[in-house]
Design a protein around this motif. Sequence first.
Motif, PDB file in Angstrom:
ATOM      1  N   ILE A  58       6.588  29.368 -16.323  1.00  0.00           N
ATOM      2  CA  ILE A  58       6.785  30.763 -16.734  1.00  0.00           C
ATOM      3  C   ILE A  58       7.948  30.781 -17.721  1.00  0.00           C
ATOM      4  N   GLY A  59       7.807  31.528 -18.796  1.00  0.00           N
ATOM      5  CA  GLY A  59       8.877  31.656 -19.775  1.00  0.00           C
ATOM      6  C   GLY A  59       9.461  33.055 -19.771  1.00  0.00           C
ATOM      7  N   ILE A  60      10.752  33.163 -20.051  1.00  0.00           N
ATOM      8  CA  ILE A  60      11.362  34.475 -20.285  1.00  0.00           C
ATOM      9  C   ILE A  60      11.375  34.681 -21.798  1.00  0.00           C
ATOM     10  N   ASP A  61      10.768  35.759 -22.232  1.00  0.00           N
ATOM     11  CA  ASP A  61      10.542  36.143 -23.634  1.00  0.00           C
ATOM     12  C   ASP A  61       9.070  35.943 -23.969  1.00  0.00           C
ATOM     13  N   GLU A  62       8.461  37.017 -24.437  1.00  0.00           N
ATOM     14  CA  GLU A  62       7.100  36.916 -24.952  1.00  0.00           C
ATOM     15  C   GLU A  62       7.169  36.245 -26.325  1.00  0.00           C
ATOM     16  N   VAL A  63       6.271  35.310 -26.571  1.00  0.00           N
ATOM     17  CA  VAL A  63       6.223  34.622 -27.856  1.00  0.00           C
ATOM     18  C   VAL A  63       4.798  34.730 -28.408  1.00  0.00           C
ATOM     19  N   SER A  64       4.660  34.583 -29.707  1.00  0.00           N
ATOM     20  CA  SER A  64       3.376  34.843 -30.351  1.00  0.00           C
ATOM     21  C   SER A  64       2.252  33.939 -29.851  1.00  0.00           C
ATOM     22  N   PHE A  65       2.589  32.704 -29.465  1.00  0.00           N
ATOM     23  CA  PHE A  65       1.546  31.753 -29.079  1.00  0.00           C
ATOM     24  C   PHE A  65       1.199  31.795 -27.601  1.00  0.00           C
ATOM     25  N   ALA A  66       1.971  32.539 -26.792  1.00  0.00           N
ATOM     26  CA  ALA A  66       1.787  32.486 -25.337  1.00  0.00           C
ATOM     27  C   ALA A  66       0.394  32.917 -24.901  1.00  0.00           C
ATOM     28  N   SER A  67      -0.180  33.902 -25.582  1.00  0.00           N
ATOM     29  CA  SER A  67      -1.467  34.437 -25.144  1.00  0.00           C
ATOM     30  C   SER A  67      -2.643  33.541 -25.507  1.00  0.00           C
ATOM     31  N   PHE A  68      -2.484  32.673 -26.519  1.00  0.00           N
ATOM     32  CA  PHE A  68      -3.629  31.823 -26.896  1.00  0.00           C
ATOM     33  C   PHE A  68      -3.368  30.327 -26.711  1.00  0.00           C
ATOM     34  N   TYR A  69      -2.209  29.969 -26.121  1.00  0.00           N
ATOM     35  CA  TYR A  69      -1.969  28.571 -25.739  1.00  0.00           C
ATOM     36  C   TYR A  69      -2.981  28.214 -24.652  1.00  0.00           C
ATOM     37  N   THR A  70      -3.263  26.936 -24.493  1.00  0.00           N
ATOM     38  CA  THR A  70      -4.180  26.501 -23.440  1.00  0.00           C
ATOM     39  C   THR A  70      -3.409  25.733 -22.375  1.00  0.00           C
ATOM     40  N   PRO A  71      -3.246  26.302 -21.161  1.00  0.00           N
ATOM     41  CA  PRO A  71      -3.689  27.640 -20.768  1.00  0.00           C
ATOM     42  C   PRO A  71      -2.721  28.714 -21.293  1.00  0.00           C
ATOM     43  N   PRO A  72      -3.137  29.986 -21.335  1.00  0.00           N
ATOM     44  CA  PRO A  72      -2.222  31.059 -21.725  1.00  0.00           C
ATOM     45  C   PRO A  72      -1.004  31.088 -20.793  1.00  0.00           C
ATOM     46  N   ILE A  73       0.173  31.331 -21.380  1.00  0.00           N
ATOM     47  CA  ILE A  73       1.426  31.199 -20.629  1.00  0.00           C
ATOM     48  C   ILE A  73       1.881  32.530 -20.039  1.00  0.00           C
ATOM     49  N   THR A  74       2.168  32.518 -18.738  1.00  0.00           N
ATOM     50  CA  THR A  74       2.766  33.678 -18.081  1.00  0.00           C
ATOM     51  C   THR A  74       4.211  33.826 -18.567  1.00  0.00           C
ATOM     52  N   VAL A  75       4.596  35.062 -18.907  1.00  0.00           N
ATOM     53  CA  VAL A  75       5.959  35.295 -19.398  1.00  0.00           C
ATOM     54  C   VAL A  75       6.555  36.539 -18.745  1.00  0.00           C
TER      55      VAL A  75
END
Length: 334
Positions: free
Chosen positions: A273-290
């Motif tokens: 899990i990352g703190i901060d939404e980043v542009s690639f988080a939603s389409f990384y494989t797998p999509p990253i929870t933030v």
Amino acid sequence: MKNITIGEVAEQAKVSKSTVSQYLNKRYEYMSEATRKRIEAAIEELNYHPNIVARSLKQKSTFTVGVIVANILHSFSTQILRTIENDLNKTGFHVIICNADDQPEKERNYIEMLLAKQVDGLIIFPTGGNIDLYEQMKKKNFPVVFMDRKIEELGIDTVMLDNHQAARMAISEFVESDYTKISIITTSIIRNTSPRVERIEGYKAAMTEHGLPVLPEYIKTADAEDLQGVLQELFALEAPPEAILAGNDIVLIEVLKFAKEHRLAIPGDVAVIGIDEVSFASFYTPPITVVAQPTIKMANKATELLLEQINSENKTARTAIYRLQPSLIKRDSC
């Protein structure tokens, strides 16, 4: 080329110079639509450009604000800057953006330069290394707002995330997914950078609340260039972590890079899990929870506070810390 004056615009539009001045300062309350259109047409026809220097001298304002960001590489910083610039532009202010690279000396040079240029106010992501300069501005009641980082003893208006809650949200999400060996990694806390310190505090509190041990070997801080070494150490432990909370976007990138290079499946081998939404988080494989920061609201608040100080006739000291709430964006990395 002849310089067109405000008087010539007034004559062309058949209004007074004060009416043109009100139009230029976007004070339309007592102005009819027809008058506005005549002034607009006269300005366009004459190709009139206001004399910024003369305007500044008359109104004792440069209509310029300085923003000093600690590290422009953070996606959080660029999102905040974009909104601040947009907000201030709407009110007729120009913005000078400076990047301190987390270096107090560089920050000092920028503060001194901007003050010499007689900016009307400053929004600073403080490095924490120039207390004397911050104190001088406070004593002179110079309009200043801190963003993202607090220096409590100074009592300067500050806008920041509820960092304890951000860490709690992430840990609770890990625990709900049955992870117990949870690590947190942040960039360096050498100058007690408040978001990083508070996220570690929030991590410790949340682990304790969930009845999990707080293990020093699972708490890591390092400069960006040393993060790969930190990850090597973590996964060389006899009991490596099952889950990692990346304290910011820079850490998240390094965690994902490490996982790819070492063929660690997410979340099979390690949840993230990352703190901060980043542009690639939603389409990384797998999509990253933030855990996302409300960047637009934070920037809006900082701009609002600064303009209040600039426009206030009573320049009294400001002391409030405004904490905005994070939100969890669930995806597939946990």
